[in-house]
Design a protein around this motif. Sequence first.
Motif, short mmCIF file in Angstrom:
data_model
loop_
_atom_site.label_atom_id
_atom_site.label_comp_id
_atom_site.label_asym_id
_atom_site.label_seq_id
_atom_site.Cartn_x
_atom_site.Cartn_y
_atom_site.Cartn_z
N LYS A 198 26.34 2.10 -3.03
CA LYS A 198 27.77 2.01 -3.35
C LYS A 198 27.98 1.88 -4.86
CE LYS A 198 31.69 -0.87 -2.17
NZ LYS A 198 31.59 -2.26 -2.61
N LYS A 199 27.18 1.01 -5.49
CA LYS A 199 27.33 0.82 -6.94
C LYS A 199 26.87 2.06 -7.70
CE LYS A 199 27.24 -4.00 -8.38
NZ LYS A 199 26.48 -4.95 -9.18
N MET A 200 25.82 2.73 -7.17
CA MET A 200 25.32 3.93 -7.84
C MET A 200 26.38 5.02 -7.83
SD MET A 200 21.24 4.56 -7.32
CE MET A 200 21.43 5.66 -6.02
N ARG B 227 31.87 -14.52 -16.96
CA ARG B 227 31.77 -14.20 -15.55
C ARG B 227 30.98 -12.89 -15.42
NH1 ARG B 227 36.37 -11.64 -12.32
NH2 ARG B 227 34.51 -10.53 -11.65
N ASN B 228 30.69 -12.50 -14.19
CA ASN B 228 29.96 -11.25 -14.00
C ASN B 228 30.85 -10.05 -14.35
OD1 ASN B 228 29.18 -9.03 -11.51
ND2 ASN B 228 27.59 -9.73 -12.89
N ARG B 229 30.38 -9.23 -15.28
CA ARG B 229 31.17 -8.08 -15.72
C ARG B 229 30.46 -6.77 -15.44
NH1 ARG B 229 34.96 -6.88 -16.04
NH2 ARG B 229 35.55 -6.10 -18.06
N ILE C 264 16.98 -2.89 -22.71
CA ILE C 264 16.05 -2.70 -21.58
C ILE C 264 16.49 -3.63 -20.45
CG2 ILE C 264 14.42 -4.45 -22.49
CD1 ILE C 264 12.12 -2.60 -21.47
N ASP C 265 16.18 -3.25 -19.21
CA ASP C 265 16.48 -4.13 -18.07
C ASP C 265 15.45 -5.25 -18.04
OD1 ASP C 265 18.41 -2.36 -17.47
OD2 ASP C 265 17.42 -1.48 -15.72
N CYS C 266 15.80 -6.34 -17.34
CA CYS C 266 14.89 -7.48 -17.40
C CYS C 266 13.87 -7.50 -16.27
CB CYS C 266 15.68 -8.77 -17.41
SG CYS C 266 16.32 -9.17 -15.83
N ASP C 267 13.84 -6.44 -15.45
CA ASP C 267 12.99 -6.51 -14.25
C ASP C 267 11.60 -5.94 -14.42
OD1 ASP C 267 13.62 -3.89 -14.43
OD2 ASP C 267 14.86 -3.80 -12.64
N GLY D 155 12.27 -9.91 -7.39
CA GLY D 155 13.71 -9.87 -7.17
C GLY D 155 14.16 -8.53 -6.61
N GLU D 156 15.48 -8.37 -6.47
CA GLU D 156 16.00 -7.17 -5.82
C GLU D 156 16.92 -6.37 -6.73
OE1 GLU D 156 17.36 -7.68 -1.84
OE2 GLU D 156 15.20 -7.92 -1.43
N SER D 157 17.01 -5.08 -6.49
CA SER D 157 17.90 -4.21 -7.26
C SER D 157 19.36 -4.60 -7.03
CB SER D 157 17.70 -2.75 -6.85
OG SER D 157 18.72 -1.97 -7.39
N1 UDP Z 1 22.61 -6.41 -14.22
C1 UDP Z 1 23.65 -7.08 -14.90
N2 UDP Z 1 24.85 -7.26 -14.27
C2 UDP Z 1 25.08 -6.78 -12.99
C3 UDP Z 1 24.03 -6.07 -12.34
C4 UDP Z 1 22.80 -5.90 -12.98
O1 UDP Z 1 23.49 -7.52 -16.05
O2 UDP Z 1 26.19 -6.97 -12.49
C5 UDP Z 1 21.31 -6.23 -14.91
C6 UDP Z 1 20.09 -6.65 -14.11
O3 UDP Z 1 19.81 -8.01 -14.29
C7 UDP Z 1 19.00 -5.76 -14.70
C8 UDP Z 1 19.75 -4.49 -15.05
O4 UDP Z 1 21.14 -4.85 -15.13
O5 UDP Z 1 18.44 -6.29 -15.89
C9 UDP Z 1 19.55 -3.36 -14.07
O6 UDP Z 1 19.79 -3.81 -12.77
P1 UDP Z 1 18.82 -3.48 -11.54
O7 UDP Z 1 17.40 -3.62 -11.97
O8 UDP Z 1 19.25 -4.32 -10.40
O9 UDP Z 1 19.15 -1.94 -11.27
P2 UDP Z 1 18.13 -0.73 -10.87
O10 UDP Z 1 17.00 -0.77 -11.86
O11 UDP Z 1 17.72 -0.98 -9.48
O12 UDP Z 1 18.97 0.51 -11.02
#
Ligand code: UDP
Length: 315
Positions: free
Chosen positions: A221-223, A80-82, A105-108, A214-216
């Motif tokens: 709130k999460k930050m 599930r989402n963690r 690394i992030d996937c974005d 896609g979107e952040s």
């Molecule tokens: N992500 C995740 N689970 C979550 C939220 C985000 O695995 O509950 C991943 C998301 O897919 C991305 C990375 O964490 O690869 C960073 O998220 P995001 O780019 O939305 O954050 P930002 O760069 O805006 O801080």
Amino acid sequence: MKNKEKPVLYIVIPCYNEEAVLPITEPLFKGKIDELISLGKIDEESCVLFVNDGSSDSTWDLISSCAKNDTHVKGISLSRNRGHQNALLAGLMEAKDLSDITISIDCDGQDDINAMNEMVDRYLEGYDVVYGVRSKRETDTFFKRFTAESFYRLLNWMGAEVVFNHADYRLLSKRVLNEFAEYREVNLFLRGMIPLVGFRSTSVYYERNERLAGESHYPLKKMLGLAFDGITSLSIRPIRMITGIGVLTCVLTFIGLIIALIKGNSLWIGTCLICLLLGITITAIGVVGEYVGKTYMETKHRPRYIIAERTYEED
Ligand code: UDP
Ligand code: MG
């Protein structure tokens, strides 16, 4: 002992509802693995490891089909989402036994994948931790830049050691991950915890881009939640501040009381006495908090030391 062969690299990428950006960035990550292999820097067995963090869109289908078509792509999916930090940890712990080094690394596509070449070079020079640090934040909005930079300053002031402008883009060696596996806390704030593990570390600098699609997932709130977790999981300084306020109140009102006694003003004397009691109470709460804080740190069961090298081989 350092591995004498070429290191096996796993690029660990948490993904949550990223169907919009994955088709763009997946070939880039895979291309980077191919490039590093052909440059002779990493082993053929190197891989991209995607972690699906309980996405509700087609993210997992995309990952699975990439993995089917390419031996350099693997995926794991959480039940599930963690959240980002837990998903990343899952990926790192999975990669730990399969690789010599990991890069998270992030996937974005916001973090420049070309910094990976330099990260691997630094590892080959003998560094165990290589932090990816943003050299500028021009693509971020003023608000994001301001909140993020204030966050790093606040964390450091609170006593948590974090690398300025570094998020979760970093290289870790196998031995760092093996030691990190002993950190059993539930509230994760990886960028503050990795420096605690120690070993030789360095930074490489890169420019941060805009999200490719896609979107952040990090609204304010999460930050704020992440900032609060960061502070409370790494430091008991907020408790110390309460004790400080209590002691300060006591000292000030004690001086006030003496002055009031000399002047013989009974209203002042009464007020100062009440304030003094208040100061003592706040101090007492702080002292109790100090013990609660210590207990809190103890419950983490963190390793008390880590041996970096031995003059002999372990069996
Ligand atoms: N992500 C995740 N689970 C979550 C939220 C985000 O695995 O509950 C991943 C998301 O897919 C991305 C990375 O964490 O690869 C960073 O998220 P995001 O780019 O939305 O954050 P930002 O760069 O805006 O801080
Ligand atoms: Mg992002």
